[in-house]
Write a protein that holds these residues in place. Sequence first.
Motif, PDB file in Angstrom:
ATOM      1  N   SER A 175      -7.309  -6.555  -5.839  1.00  0.00           N
ATOM      2  CA  SER A 175      -5.905  -6.234  -5.620  1.00  0.00           C
ATOM      3  C   SER A 175      -5.407  -5.280  -6.702  1.00  0.00           C
ATOM      4  CB  SER A 175      -5.060  -7.512  -5.625  1.00  0.00           C
ATOM      5  OG  SER A 175      -5.051  -8.079  -6.916  1.00  0.00           O
ATOM      6  N   ARG A 259     -14.469  -6.526   4.007  1.00  0.00           N
ATOM      7  CA  ARG A 259     -13.226  -7.197   3.620  1.00  0.00           C
ATOM      8  C   ARG A 259     -12.237  -7.300   4.759  1.00  0.00           C
ATOM      9  NH1 ARG A 259     -10.685  -4.607  -1.579  1.00  0.00           N
ATOM     10  NH2 ARG A 259      -9.173  -6.239  -1.115  1.00  0.00           N
ATOM     11  N   ILE A 260     -12.212  -6.280   5.646  1.00  0.00           N
ATOM     12  CA  ILE A 260     -11.230  -6.288   6.721  1.00  0.00           C
ATOM     13  C   ILE A 260     -11.781  -7.062   7.912  1.00  0.00           C
ATOM     14  CG2 ILE A 260     -10.300  -4.082   5.976  1.00  0.00           C
ATOM     15  CD1 ILE A 260     -11.745  -2.742   8.250  1.00  0.00           C
ATOM     16  N   THR A 262     -11.241 -10.233   8.606  1.00  0.00           N
ATOM     17  CA  THR A 262     -11.528 -11.650   8.371  1.00  0.00           C
ATOM     18  C   THR A 262     -10.641 -12.554   9.206  1.00  0.00           C
ATOM     19  OG1 THR A 262      -9.979 -11.707   6.499  1.00  0.00           O
ATOM     20  CG2 THR A 262     -12.279 -11.157   6.028  1.00  0.00           C
ATOM     21  N   ARG A 268      -2.024  -9.530   9.054  1.00  0.00           N
ATOM     22  CA  ARG A 268      -2.969  -9.773   7.956  1.00  0.00           C
ATOM     23  C   ARG A 268      -4.075  -8.721   7.966  1.00  0.00           C
ATOM     24  NH1 ARG A 268      -6.536 -15.291   6.875  1.00  0.00           N
ATOM     25  NH2 ARG A 268      -7.803 -14.442   5.191  1.00  0.00           N
ATOM     26  N   THR A 269      -4.534  -8.335   9.155  1.00  0.00           N
ATOM     27  CA  THR A 269      -5.560  -7.293   9.251  1.00  0.00           C
ATOM     28  C   THR A 269      -5.066  -5.994   8.643  1.00  0.00           C
ATOM     29  OG1 THR A 269      -6.500  -8.318  11.240  1.00  0.00           O
ATOM     30  CG2 THR A 269      -6.987  -5.986  10.855  1.00  0.00           C
ATOM     31  N   ARG A 271      -2.730  -5.598   6.346  1.00  0.00           N
ATOM     32  CA  ARG A 271      -2.640  -5.743   4.888  1.00  0.00           C
ATOM     33  C   ARG A 271      -4.010  -5.597   4.241  1.00  0.00           C
ATOM     34  NH1 ARG A 271       1.010 -10.007   6.231  1.00  0.00           N
ATOM     35  NH2 ARG A 271      -0.606 -11.573   5.813  1.00  0.00           N
ATOM     36  N   GLU A 272      -5.056  -6.146   4.862  1.00  0.00           N
ATOM     37  CA  GLU A 272      -6.402  -6.030   4.307  1.00  0.00           C
ATOM     38  C   GLU A 272      -6.861  -4.574   4.282  1.00  0.00           C
ATOM     39  OE1 GLU A 272      -8.579  -8.545   6.893  1.00  0.00           O
ATOM     40  OE2 GLU A 272      -8.208 -10.375   5.750  1.00  0.00           O
ATOM     41  N   SER A 275      -4.726  -2.609   1.566  1.00  0.00           N
ATOM     42  CA  SER A 275      -5.027  -2.982   0.186  1.00  0.00           C
ATOM     43  C   SER A 275      -6.423  -2.559  -0.237  1.00  0.00           C
ATOM     44  CB  SER A 275      -4.863  -4.498   0.012  1.00  0.00           C
ATOM     45  OG  SER A 275      -3.547  -4.911   0.350  1.00  0.00           O
ATOM     46  N   ALA A 276      -7.354  -2.453   0.717  1.00  0.00           N
ATOM     47  CA  ALA A 276      -8.726  -2.098   0.363  1.00  0.00           C
ATOM     48  C   ALA A 276      -8.847  -0.672  -0.162  1.00  0.00           C
ATOM     49  CB  ALA A 276      -9.637  -2.280   1.586  1.00  0.00           C
TER      50      ALA A 276
END
Length: 808
Positions: A175, A259-260, A262, A268-269, A271-272, A275-276
């Motif tokens: 993060s 990471r994406i 999950t 949420r997808t 945001r992943e 943020s990645a």
Amino acid sequence: MDRDVPAQRTPPPRDASTGRVPLAVAVVDENGLVSHWSSGARRLFGVTRQEALGCPAGELLPISGVLGQEEDRGGFGPELDGAPGGSLSYPASGRARIDEPEQGRIDVLWWAYPLVGPGPGRLLVLAADAARVSGAEKADGRDTGTVAPAFALHTDFPGYQELAGRLPEILPSMSVEEATGIVAQVLELGYPVLEFSQLSRIPVTPDWGVPRHTARPLAPGPRGDGEAPEPRAVPRPELDLEYAAVRERLEFLNEVSGRIGTSLDLERTIREVTSAAVPRFTDFAGTHLRDAVLAGEGFPDGPPDVTTVWHRVWVEHNDEPGRWDDTVPVGESIAFPEHTPFFQCMVTGEPVLVPHVGEELSNRISGEFEKRDLRPLITHRSLLIVPLKARDVVLGFMVLMRRPGREPFDDMDRTTGAELAARAGLVLDNARMYTYQENVADTLQDSMLPQVEPRMAGCDIATRYLPGARLGRIGGDWFDSVKLPGSRTALVVGDVMGHGLNSAAMMGQLRTAVLTMAMMEMPPAQLLRNLDDLAQRLGEQYLATCLYAVYDPIRSELQIANAGHIPPVLVRAEDGRAELLDLPTGAPIGVGGVAFETATVRVRPGDRLVLCTDGLVEVRGQDIGAGLAALCASAAHPAASMDDACDTIIRALNPRGGRKDDVALLMARLNGIPDDHVAEWQLALDPREVARSRRLVRGKLLDWALSDAVEAAELMVSELVTNAVKHGRCHHIGLRLVRTGALLCEVSDDEPAPATLLDAACHDESGRGLLVVSSLAREWGTSTTAHGKTVWFEQALGGIPRPRSHSR
């Protein structure tokens, strides 16, 4: 000068590019376990990220003396927290030789930084292969001598701002908050450097990015024939760095892909994905989705245009807090102007690259947006906009920006960003389809489940429906309550075997059939017999369990028939005892050829009847008897209301919400109707009884202090009694008044033909009786039996409408 004394050679100057080496990066938490593991660490130590995470650091990292006494156990407790007595309160470095299974013995240079702060990381470890450093120096024509890791102020080197700006790229994916805190501590404790025996120091930078090419001359090569040597190519380290840059980007994409996705949750997808990308690939990332996609309304039709509304789902950046929040807040819906790079990306579906946003372009872009000034955010930055597509339709786009001082986006970055967006688009489309299917399933399930009235004549009802944990959240469990003549109420619960749309479709058919037959006043056993015949006509695989009960609050009794369902629970109001009713079980609906029986159960006012499906009491690997016992115990628990009683049962039998099957629960409190709230009379088959019926109704309503209801009730009763006298065959007509939350009136005769609402012409002398009832009553209806029919109406108490003029 003495010719025997050799001239002193000054070491050639070194530049920062010499320090470009592939780095292994790891973060160790307070328990001594690896919490982050980079792709460089995988290559250097031969351990995958999945194998390294959660593994004791002492088993993977050759950082002798840093882990203290706990090294052998893989944990070091508070010793790295900078507390007094800790073994590492300052950065350390060293050189170690380790045996790597695939490469044999390798020479490793390492740096270790103690970390403090709220994050889980307590130790940052950087490592490099010493052979790569020596090999690069020798290929450059330099004598390496001894190479050792060390620390220095980053401000000691030219271009130190760029060094500080690129430091986050060293870190593995994490993060922004974690990365920002670690970078600040590294800069404070000392930048990692390589120290050569000639006392030269160069800063260490990650092997990420493509350097500018420099021309390399051809060097003469030896010939064996004595002729002039042939020119041969000198090795170009820049080519190796190009390959390394491509490899780094591919590994970055692979790490992001891991990471994406999950979760199938749409937000949420997003945001992943956002943020990645920060801070390793970009300094700012903002993701926008079409409003229809976020709302789960299915696949959007056609390409976007100036009217398309976009929703800003998430923003990630490593700027100072609050810089972007006011101008581009998360959650905002906006339509993008036509003459902007954002509009160009979403219409063409292709990436848009602006290596440098100058002041002129910044003014032009900002001028297209009303009431917001984007210039402080985009001026002198590098801009890349990539579309999020699925099946060649743009679902959204990502805005990526790099700060001044960092390498601007180039063509390779555009390719990397496009690939990142392509992978994100696939994951996004999966999440979108799941959200859409969830919405469809919820809508279908809600439409099939009834809106049960909480208050019926003589009983209160509460229900609960919990979808199972399976994908789709739709099944064949149902409950229902049906208002019957005579102030009676039918209570139904059923469970179609199986799950999914087929079970839900069958459930809808069976529920409709039960509702129809209940209105025909079929006895419970006969209703289940007819339902069984219907299921066999619909298909051989139609199987369901069903429990059908009719509650008569005047007689204080239940008539129940069971078709393979779990028995109901009756909680006695007198002593609070809960018991399973012993009923003939019967076979499930659809088996065929099995008789059903009706059982009569006497009840008292205040008793509670609990009906549910087996998803509430059945747990795999456990006897269903244990679940039924738990149901009885929880149903007997005192509660302030019916809703609280249902919640108590759900909490007791579904404590973690982990059941796989649907759950339908119906609870009815059987209040009964007192005798003094019921009045019954027998009338003769004589026209003079019409006037008598009006007098009887008037007197009883005045006794009940319902004077406002007298006029309308008299008129409607006289119409129904007149019809009964006209069409009846026997010598008696039944008249009954029941006072509950409303006034119920029933008129019974022995004519089996149902009463029909006629459209009387203006000259007709009859046929208007039911029209009058229909206009004055809150509800009315007719039911037939083998012995005759009953016509009833229900009149609201309070605010009685005044009858309209009519003629017979």
